[in-house]
Design a protein around this motif. Structure first.
Motif, PDB file in Angstrom:
ATOM      1  N   PRO A   1       2.572  -6.573  -4.209  1.00 45.54           N
ATOM      2  CA  PRO A   1       3.609  -6.289  -5.218  1.00 45.54           C
ATOM      3  C   PRO A   1       4.921  -5.776  -4.628  1.00 45.54           C
ATOM      4  CG  PRO A   1       1.491  -5.565  -6.034  1.00 45.54           C
ATOM      5  CD  PRO A   1       1.281  -6.006  -4.601  1.00 45.54           C
ATOM      6  N   GLN A   2       4.850  -4.951  -3.602  1.00 40.69           N
ATOM      7  CA  GLN A   2       6.089  -4.429  -3.024  1.00 40.69           C
ATOM      8  C   GLN A   2       6.931  -5.542  -2.384  1.00 40.69           C
ATOM      9  OE1 GLN A   2       2.990  -3.494  -2.035  1.00 40.69           O
ATOM     10  NE2 GLN A   2       2.847  -3.351   0.185  1.00 40.69           N
ATOM     11  N   HIS A   3       6.273  -6.585  -1.872  1.00 40.25           N
ATOM     12  CA  HIS A   3       7.020  -7.724  -1.313  1.00 40.25           C
ATOM     13  C   HIS A   3       7.746  -8.478  -2.419  1.00 40.25           C
ATOM     14  CE1 HIS A   3       3.660  -7.581   1.895  1.00 40.25           C
ATOM     15  NE2 HIS A   3       4.722  -6.945   2.372  1.00 40.25           N
ATOM     16  N   PHE A   4       7.066  -8.668  -3.541  1.00 45.00           N
ATOM     17  CA  PHE A   4       7.675  -9.397  -4.655  1.00 45.00           C
ATOM     18  C   PHE A   4       8.803  -8.591  -5.297  1.00 45.00           C
ATOM     19  CE2 PHE A   4       3.461 -11.378  -4.297  1.00 45.00           C
ATOM     20  CZ  PHE A   4       3.867 -12.684  -4.090  1.00 45.00           C
ATOM     21  N   GLU A   5       8.708  -7.273  -5.207  1.00 45.43           N
ATOM     22  CA  GLU A   5       9.815  -6.432  -5.697  1.00 45.43           C
ATOM     23  C   GLU A   5      11.031  -6.574  -4.780  1.00 45.43           C
ATOM     24  OE1 GLU A   5       8.538  -2.372  -6.207  1.00 45.43           O
ATOM     25  OE2 GLU A   5       6.827  -3.008  -7.437  1.00 45.43           O
ATOM     26  N   LYS A   6      10.791  -6.566  -3.490  1.00 42.76           N
ATOM     27  CA  LYS A   6      11.893  -6.660  -2.529  1.00 42.76           C
ATOM     28  C   LYS A   6      12.503  -8.058  -2.499  1.00 42.76           C
ATOM     29  CE  LYS A   6      13.237  -5.669   2.205  1.00 42.76           C
ATOM     30  NZ  LYS A   6      12.852  -5.149   3.498  1.00 42.76           N
TER      31      LYS A   6
ATOM     32  N   PRO B   1      12.587 -10.839  -5.080  1.00 40.16           N
ATOM     33  CA  PRO B   1      12.242 -11.280  -6.437  1.00 40.16           C
ATOM     34  C   PRO B   1      12.136 -12.800  -6.605  1.00 40.16           C
ATOM     35  CG  PRO B   1      14.431 -10.282  -6.379  1.00 40.16           C
ATOM     36  CD  PRO B   1      13.836 -10.095  -5.028  1.00 40.16           C
TER      37      PRO B   1
END
Length: 134
Positions: A80-85, A87
Motif C-alpha cells: 500500500p505505501q508504494h501505491f500511495e507514493k 498513485p
C-alpha cells in the motif's frame, strides 16, 4: 469457528509463494516480453504456415508468462505505501497486463504492441528499483 487464542499464530508472514524467498525482479517479465517482440518480428518476416503457427503458440505462452510475472509484482511485491507514493502504479500494471494479453501482444503479431509492452515494463522497473533503494 474461531481458534482458541493459544492456537493462534504469534507471527504473520506473507510471500508470493509458500516459501518466502523475497526474490522479485521485473527483469523476468522483460525477458519474456523481449521474446514476444522477437517472435512478432520473425512472424512478420516468414510466410511458412507451419513456422507461423509455431510462432503464435510460443508467443502466446511467453505473453502469459509476462502477465504472470507482472501479476506477482503487482499483487505480492508492491505494498500500500508504494501505491500511495506512486498513485499511477495500479493503472500502469493494468495497462501492461492488457498489452501482454489478448488486446495486445498475445492477441496479435504487431511488434509495435510488444514495444509498448516493453515500455510499460520499463516504467514499472524504474519504480520497482526506486522502492528497493528506499
Amino acid at each position: 469457528m474461531r481458534l482458541p487464542r493459544i492456537l493462534m499464530p504469534r507471527t504473520t508472514a506473507s510471500a508470493h509463494c509458500d516459501l518466502p524467498c523475497g526474490v522479485y525482479d521485473p527483469a523476468q517479465a522483460r525477458i519474456e516480453a523481449e521474446s514476444v517482440k522477437m517472435i512478432c518480428e520473425k512472424y512478420q518476416a516468414n510466410t511458412d504456415p507451419e513456422f507461423r503457427t509455431r510462432a503464435i503458440l510460443i508467443k502466446e505462452q511467453r505473453a502469459d508468462l509476462v502477465k504472470h510475472h507482472l501479476w506477482v509484482l503487482w499483487t505480492d511485491y508492491f505494498k500500500p505505501q508504494h501505491f500511495e507514493k506512486y498513485p499511477h502504479l495500479h493503472q500502469l500494471f493494468n495497462e501492461a497486463t492488457k498489452l501482454a494479453g489478448a488486446a495486445g501482444a498475445k492477441g496479435g503479431t504487431d511488434p509495435a504492441k510488444a514495444d509498448e509492452l516493453l515500455s510499460k515494463i520499463d516504467e514499472i522497473s524504474k519504480i520497482f528499483w526506486e522502492t528497493k533503494q528506499a
